[in-house]
Design a protein around this motif. Structure first.
Motif, PDB file in Angstrom:
ATOM      1  N   ASN A 248      52.097  84.708 -46.869  1.00 30.20           N
ATOM      2  CA  ASN A 248      52.071  85.924 -47.688  1.00 30.20           C
ATOM      3  C   ASN A 248      53.153  86.908 -47.271  1.00 30.20           C
ATOM      4  O   ASN A 248      53.787  87.547 -48.113  1.00 30.20           O
ATOM      5  CB  ASN A 248      50.694  86.589 -47.591  1.00 30.20           C
ATOM      6  N   VAL A 249      53.367  87.059 -45.957  1.00 30.25           N
ATOM      7  CA  VAL A 249      54.437  87.937 -45.486  1.00 30.25           C
ATOM      8  C   VAL A 249      55.786  87.442 -46.005  1.00 30.25           C
ATOM      9  O   VAL A 249      56.615  88.225 -46.486  1.00 30.25           O
ATOM     10  CB  VAL A 249      54.434  88.007 -43.943  1.00 30.25           C
ATOM     11  N   SER A 250      56.010  86.160 -45.916  1.00 36.45           N
ATOM     12  CA  SER A 250      57.292  85.594 -46.352  1.00 36.45           C
ATOM     13  C   SER A 250      57.490  85.767 -47.850  1.00 36.45           C
ATOM     14  O   SER A 250      58.593  86.085 -48.315  1.00 36.45           O
ATOM     15  CB  SER A 250      57.348  84.110 -45.980  1.00 36.45           C
ATOM     16  N   LEU A 251      56.439  85.567 -48.627  1.00 34.66           N
ATOM     17  CA  LEU A 251      56.547  85.716 -50.074  1.00 34.66           C
ATOM     18  C   LEU A 251      56.849  87.166 -50.462  1.00 34.66           C
ATOM     19  O   LEU A 251      57.635  87.418 -51.384  1.00 34.66           O
ATOM     20  CB  LEU A 251      55.248  85.258 -50.741  1.00 34.66           C
ATOM     21  N   ASN A 252      56.253  88.101 -49.765  1.00 30.95           N
ATOM     22  CA  ASN A 252      56.552  89.504 -50.041  1.00 30.95           C
ATOM     23  C   ASN A 252      57.978  89.861 -49.679  1.00 30.95           C
ATOM     24  O   ASN A 252      58.609  90.695 -50.335  1.00 30.95           O
ATOM     25  CB  ASN A 252      55.580  90.411 -49.275  1.00 30.95           C
ATOM     26  N   GLN A 253      58.504  89.218 -48.663  1.00 32.97           N
ATOM     27  CA  GLN A 253      59.874  89.503 -48.245  1.00 32.97           C
ATOM     28  C   GLN A 253      60.911  88.991 -49.236  1.00 32.97           C
ATOM     29  O   GLN A 253      61.988  89.572 -49.375  1.00 32.97           O
ATOM     30  CB  GLN A 253      60.133  88.897 -46.860  1.00 32.97           C
ATOM     31  N   VAL A 254      60.619  87.883 -49.915  1.00 32.07           N
ATOM     32  CA  VAL A 254      61.600  87.306 -50.850  1.00 32.07           C
ATOM     33  C   VAL A 254      61.303  87.678 -52.296  1.00 32.07           C
ATOM     34  O   VAL A 254      62.003  87.224 -53.201  1.00 32.07           O
ATOM     35  CB  VAL A 254      61.635  85.768 -50.726  1.00 32.07           C
ATOM     36  N   LEU A 255      60.277  88.503 -52.520  1.00 29.60           N
ATOM     37  CA  LEU A 255      59.899  88.839 -53.897  1.00 29.60           C
ATOM     38  C   LEU A 255      61.040  89.532 -54.638  1.00 29.60           C
ATOM     39  O   LEU A 255      61.335  89.200 -55.792  1.00 29.60           O
ATOM     40  CB  LEU A 255      58.654  89.725 -53.891  1.00 29.60           C
TER      41      LEU A 255
END
Length: 364
Positions: A248-255
């Protein structure tokens, strides 16, 4: 509003993608099922390049002897189909095509019946529309051409999947290879299924667009996977956190990057439809851009809500992540995105704050 955009731009938002992905996957599964049923029941509206046969294009008269022809006096597609059937083209498919900057046309596709004469068919169609036979255009296509195009597309699809699977396996791991291929297959099924549901015509330009969609979908997925792997390596005590929190952290970073990529990809395609097909009347551009637009929109969320949840589900069975989940459940602790993000930020600060070793040398 500005603060929310600033947070989104910095990748500091905390959206729970994996929780939302459950609902998204249910909707995607339903859409894929509808597309599969449409493909099996209705099939694709294959163009003349794939089925073979003849195509006649008859211009629609805008005026007769200087007087505008009202729409009520124009023949319908059913009238044209009956005229074609009587002339020797059974089961003819007739389309009314609007061409900007030129005369609208009736496009008739079909196969000549036994004993049918091409000249008689041209006379019957031009008479049905009310124009001279010299204004009618016709062309014939062999079905072997469509078979060749379809065969090359199938071979390209197989080679693409094999090479991409091997690359992702070597670059990341086999679980991410599976997630990426599932997302690509999801995008292709929805795009092709949309053509079956709405009856859009499939042409060689459409096939090229289908193959282009796979490259775009894969690019966005690799961006997501690369961020997850980078965070996984940066987190020293990763067994303390569950894999969904890290994902989830990674997905928020690349959103933000995914949104920017989608917008910059969709805008040129929309311009192709509006300017190329709508204003200039280039039908080939519409055949290419329609499939590309559907694929881009579908691929924009499959990387976030299809590929990554699939990987998270597979990774949850690995011993280190399974033990982290078990420990969290036993302690009644839920690893949040904030805790994982803080750990990543602390690790990054520790690495950048460490003084560089000084080289020993003789003072002058």
């Amino acid at each position: 509003m500005i603060a929310a955009l600033r947070t989104l731009y910095r990748g500091e938002n905390s959206w729970d993608f994996l929780r939302v992905s459950r609902k998204v996957l249910i909707g995607s599964a339903a859409a894929v099922l509808i597309c599969v049923v449409a493909l099996l029941a209705r099939g694709l509206n294959l163009g003349i390049e794939f089925e073979g046969g003849s195509v006649w294009e008859v211009p629609v008269p805008a005026s007769v002897d200087g007087t505008d022809v009202p729409a009520s006096d124009l023949p319908t597609t059913e009238d044209i189909a009956e005229a074609a059937d009587a002339a020797g083209v059974p089961d003819a498919r007739v389309q009314f095509v609007t061409v900007t900057g030129a005369s609208d046309i009736f496009r008739i596709r079909g196969v000549l019946g036994p004993g049918a004469n091409a000249a008689d068919i041209a006379d019957a169609l031009s008479s049905a529309v009310g124009v001279g036979v010299e204004s009618l255009s016709t062309r014939q296509v062999s079905p072997s051409f469509g078979d060749e195009v379809a065969g090359k597309a199938r071979r390209a699809l197989v080679v693409f999947f094999v090479l991409i699977a091997l690359y992702l396996w070597f670059r990341f791991e086999w679980k991410m290879s599976v997630g990426a291929l599932v997302a690509v297959a999801h995008d292709i099924l929805l795009t092709v299924g949309a053509y079956a549901v709405f009856g859009f015509e499939v042409t060689p330009a459409t096939v090229v667009a289908f193959l282009t969609i796979m490259g775009y979908s894969l690019y966005d997925t690799i961006v997501v996977f690369d961020r997850v792997k980078s965070n996984e390596r940066s987190l020293p005590a990763r067994s303390h956190f569950t894999y969904p929190a890290l994902a989830n952290v990674s997905l928020n970073q690349v959103l933000t990057r995914s949104i920017n990529t989608t917008v910059t990809s969709v805008l040129p395609v929309v311009s192709l439809l509006v300017v190329g097909a709508g204003i200039l009347g280039a039908g080939t551009l519409a055949e290419f851009a329609n499939a590309l637009l559907i694929g881009l929109l579908v691929g924009s969320y499959s990387s976030l809500f299809v590929a990554m949840p699939m990987v998270a589900w597979l990774k949850s069975y690995e011993p280190q992540w399974a033990s982290a989940r078990t420990a969290a459940e036993a302690a009644g602790r839920h690893d949040t995105m904030e805790s994982a993000a803080q750990a990543l930020a602390a690790e990054s600060y520790t690495r950048t704050a460490q003084p560089r070793p000084r080289k020993l040398g003789r003072r002058r």
